[in-house]
Design a protein around this motif. Sequence first.
Motif: not given
Length: 387
Positions: A63-71, A8-20, A237-244
């Motif tokens: 340029t562009g946003p700096n993204l970060k997850a936690l360990p 199984a292969i998932l796409g992009d994962i990032c803990p965005t603010k709304d999914y924190r 996206n796999a887990v990258f927040g939600w855009e209304d």
Amino acid sequence: MEEAIKIAILGDICPTKDYRKFFDSQDPEQVLGGAVNRLKEADLTIANLEAPATESNEPIMKTGPNLKALPRDLETLQKGGIDVFSMANNHILDYGTQGVIDTLETCEKLGIRTVGSGRDSKAAKEPLFIPVKDKMIGILSFAEAEFNLATSNQAGANRFDYFDSIKDIDSAKKNCDFLIVLYHGGSEHYPYPSPLLQKKCRNMAEFGADLVICQHSHCIGTYEEVNGSTILYGQGNAVFGWEDGDQQWNEGLLVEITIIGAVKPQIRFILLNANADGVGLANENKAGERLRRMNEMSKALQHSEQVNALWEDFSHSHVSLYYSMLFGKGRIFNKINRLLKNRLIDFLYSDRERMLAMNMLRCDAHNEVIQTILKQNFRKKQDNVEL
């Protein structure tokens, strides 16, 4: 009958603010929703980790946003069934070399395998080979050059360099039964390949990749079969927040591969949907309709004139945005220029000035000089980090 192998292969994962909040729950079902059961049923699960997992609060200049997850997020994802993180992407160096090293060390501690990133460029380009039942599965991960690359003395992502990377694919294929190539590049929000991207990926297939998946576009793309291999131009996206209101952003594909003996592997696309409550599997009717549309769109890939025409249309629709970025203008200028349909750029820059810009970008010699000058400038301002 030989036993089936499921990947199984998932796409992009990032803990965005709304999914924190979902990541902070440390409950994998809150993060990965209905996909968890499918991931755990697989013999091997791979995902693109679109951010360093670090406690650092020192982002690089870019340029562009700096993204970060936690360990601790990585442990949650591991509990959800993820075995391997691909880390060749445009955000892995967002918190400097320390962010990359922190991520690698956390993965090593948890027993999560990584590919596409390393403490230097030699380590970053190493393929990953994993025995699964009676087969050897190979994985290679590449990223296009942005503010992200590993060098001989800096941690970061594995760059796709046509002169070396195609040889890496050819070599890796000789050491495995099924080779997966993850390519982080292409144009965001565009479901088709550019003519150049299609040429790159077809060559990857020709030189040994059994499956090529392009990530980074944040939308579901099109696909084709080439030389017995499958190429997917956009996993979404796999887990990258939600855009209304942005359905393109809110959907992605879980790619499932089933390998049985010497029979051609079966590749299946499963639709994921994000909403304010998290990520889930789309219902059967919605998934069927979306995949039918994907199949219909993919017919264009067999005709080079259609690929070229679609690319020309996409590029033309972004002329004001790209001219503003090319000439170093800020967001306010960019918005006004787009509203005025590029009239500000037309007023400020002559045809000759734009011809000079075009030539500096397209000529390898000029391009290399300009990139070197700009790197030298920013290296002095950012603790010698190679950009």
